[in-house]
Design a protein around this motif. Structure first.
Motif, PDB file in Angstrom:
ATOM      1  N   VAL A  15       0.836  -1.207   0.000  1.00  0.00           N
ATOM      2  CA  VAL A  15       0.000   0.000   0.000  1.00  0.00           C
ATOM      3  C   VAL A  15       0.868   1.254   0.000  1.00  0.00           C
ATOM      4  O   VAL A  15       0.600   2.216  -0.736  1.00  0.00           O
ATOM      5  CB  VAL A  15      -0.936   0.007   1.223  1.00  0.00           C
ATOM      6  N   ARG A  16       1.935   1.262   0.781  1.00  0.00           N
ATOM      7  CA  ARG A  16       2.814   2.426   0.866  1.00  0.00           C
ATOM      8  C   ARG A  16       3.522   2.683  -0.468  1.00  0.00           C
ATOM      9  O   ARG A  16       3.694   3.836  -0.881  1.00  0.00           O
ATOM     10  CB  ARG A  16       3.831   2.246   1.988  1.00  0.00           C
ATOM     11  N   VAL A  17       3.926   1.614  -1.150  1.00  0.00           N
ATOM     12  CA  VAL A  17       4.555   1.782  -2.462  1.00  0.00           C
ATOM     13  C   VAL A  17       3.565   2.373  -3.454  1.00  0.00           C
ATOM     14  O   VAL A  17       3.901   3.281  -4.222  1.00  0.00           O
ATOM     15  CB  VAL A  17       5.116   0.437  -2.978  1.00  0.00           C
ATOM     16  N   LEU A  79      -2.001   1.915 -12.186  1.00  0.00           N
ATOM     17  CA  LEU A  79      -1.281   0.692 -11.866  1.00  0.00           C
ATOM     18  C   LEU A  79      -2.090  -0.565 -12.143  1.00  0.00           C
ATOM     19  O   LEU A  79      -1.541  -1.661 -12.196  1.00  0.00           O
ATOM     20  CB  LEU A  79      -0.867   0.713 -10.390  1.00  0.00           C
ATOM     21  N   ILE A  80      -3.405  -0.390 -12.305  1.00  0.00           N
ATOM     22  CA  ILE A  80      -4.297  -1.514 -12.588  1.00  0.00           C
ATOM     23  C   ILE A  80      -5.100  -1.180 -13.842  1.00  0.00           C
ATOM     24  O   ILE A  80      -5.787  -0.151 -13.874  1.00  0.00           O
ATOM     25  CB  ILE A  80      -5.274  -1.773 -11.420  1.00  0.00           C
ATOM     26  N   THR A 151       6.107  -4.433 -20.895  1.00  0.00           N
ATOM     27  CA  THR A 151       6.900  -3.199 -20.867  1.00  0.00           C
ATOM     28  C   THR A 151       6.345  -2.168 -19.895  1.00  0.00           C
ATOM     29  O   THR A 151       6.945  -1.106 -19.723  1.00  0.00           O
ATOM     30  CB  THR A 151       6.964  -2.567 -22.266  1.00  0.00           C
ATOM     31  N   THR A 152       5.215  -2.468 -19.264  1.00  0.00           N
ATOM     32  CA  THR A 152       4.533  -1.487 -18.425  1.00  0.00           C
ATOM     33  C   THR A 152       4.632  -1.855 -16.948  1.00  0.00           C
ATOM     34  O   THR A 152       4.248  -2.962 -16.540  1.00  0.00           O
ATOM     35  CB  THR A 152       3.044  -1.375 -18.806  1.00  0.00           C
ATOM     36  N   PHE A 153       5.127  -0.925 -16.136  1.00  0.00           N
ATOM     37  CA  PHE A 153       5.156  -1.095 -14.683  1.00  0.00           C
ATOM     38  C   PHE A 153       3.743  -1.061 -14.142  1.00  0.00           C
ATOM     39  O   PHE A 153       2.932  -0.219 -14.531  1.00  0.00           O
ATOM     40  CB  PHE A 153       5.987   0.035 -14.062  1.00  0.00           C
ATOM     41  N   ILE A 158       4.710  -4.336  -8.177  1.00  0.00           N
ATOM     42  CA  ILE A 158       4.737  -3.901  -6.776  1.00  0.00           C
ATOM     43  C   ILE A 158       4.492  -5.084  -5.853  1.00  0.00           C
ATOM     44  O   ILE A 158       5.206  -5.282  -4.862  1.00  0.00           O
ATOM     45  CB  ILE A 158       3.690  -2.793  -6.536  1.00  0.00           C
ATOM     46  N   ALA A 159       3.495  -5.893  -6.174  1.00  0.00           N
ATOM     47  CA  ALA A 159       3.162  -7.044  -5.344  1.00  0.00           C
ATOM     48  C   ALA A 159       4.318  -8.040  -5.302  1.00  0.00           C
ATOM     49  O   ALA A 159       4.688  -8.541  -4.227  1.00  0.00           O
ATOM     50  CB  ALA A 159       1.890  -7.714  -5.864  1.00  0.00           C
ATOM     51  N   VAL A 160       4.894  -8.323  -6.455  1.00  0.00           N
ATOM     52  CA  VAL A 160       6.008  -9.270  -6.509  1.00  0.00           C
ATOM     53  C   VAL A 160       7.215  -8.712  -5.761  1.00  0.00           C
ATOM     54  O   VAL A 160       7.860  -9.421  -4.975  1.00  0.00           O
ATOM     55  CB  VAL A 160       6.375  -9.590  -7.976  1.00  0.00           C
TER      56      VAL A 160
END
Length: 203
Positions: A15-17, A79-80, A151-153, A158-160
């Motif tokens: 969550v913080r990331v 991010l989603i 190619t997309t962050f 983040i989870a991994v």
């Protein structure tokens, strides 16, 4: 917003990331859910962190629920994916990474919270087996791609990254880097991001 969390919780780190990547302002409130005077039950009846207290004093809990909400607060740096197969793929990456965390946390609790005479080694070994199988699967799925989704962050990375960071924290002798080179490459890339560097867990 206020985030009830601990500095070692990998779910809270996720969550913080996300908050750092989305450039969201919040107040971090450290909470020890094992303490007798913990306030966590006031906001999450399950007694778990992370828990997000919103401006209207409503609360959200479970890291997957919280990060999904946070991603809607700003269209910048989504991010989603909003719909379709890519969205499902990101959530599957999150699910397997969280599964690694679930198994790892279960081992930590078994070995540190349960009396030694009651610990069940076959059950601990089963959790280690889950971690190994998940790491192998993630390493294979990542392949030579720059990020989990190509190619997309995304939230998948983040989870991994948070799962790998927790393994480093709690299982420092687990030499996962020597077996899973693709994950090692991703981890090295993630550690250069300010969102990861600023949330690095420490005991």
């Amino acid at each position: 917003m206020k985030l009830l969390a601990s500095l070692t919780s990998p779910y809270a780190r996720k969550v913080r990331v996300v908050m750092a990547e989305k450039k969201l302002d919040y107040e971090l409130i450290l909470e020890d859910v094992w303490a007798d005077d913990s306030d966590i039950m006031k906001y999450n009846p399950l007694g778990k962190i992370p828990c997000l207290i919103m401006d209207d004093q409503g609360s959200l809990f479970d890291s997957r629920v919280i990060v999904e909400y946070l991603d809607t607060l700003s269209p910048v740096g989504r991010l989603i994916p909003q719909a379709g197969r890519d969205r499902a793929a990101v959530k599957c990456w999150e699910a397997i990474a969280d599964g690694v965390l679930d198994a790892a946390v279960a081992i930590v609790i078994e070995e540190n919270r349960r009396p030694q005479e009651l610990r069940h080694q076959p059950w601990i070994d089963r959790q280690h087996g889950k971690i190994a199988a998940a790491l192998q699967s993630m390493n294979s799925s990542l392949g030579e791609q720059a990020f989990c989704m190509g190619t997309t962050f995304s939230l998948a990375d983040i989870a991994v990254g948070c799962a790998l960071g927790y393994l480093d924290l709690r299982f420092p002798t687990m030499a996962w880097r020597t077996q899973y080179g693709n994950l090692q490459r991703l981890d090295e890339k993630l550690q250069t991001r300010p969102s990861f560097a600023s949330t690095l867990p420490a005991l």
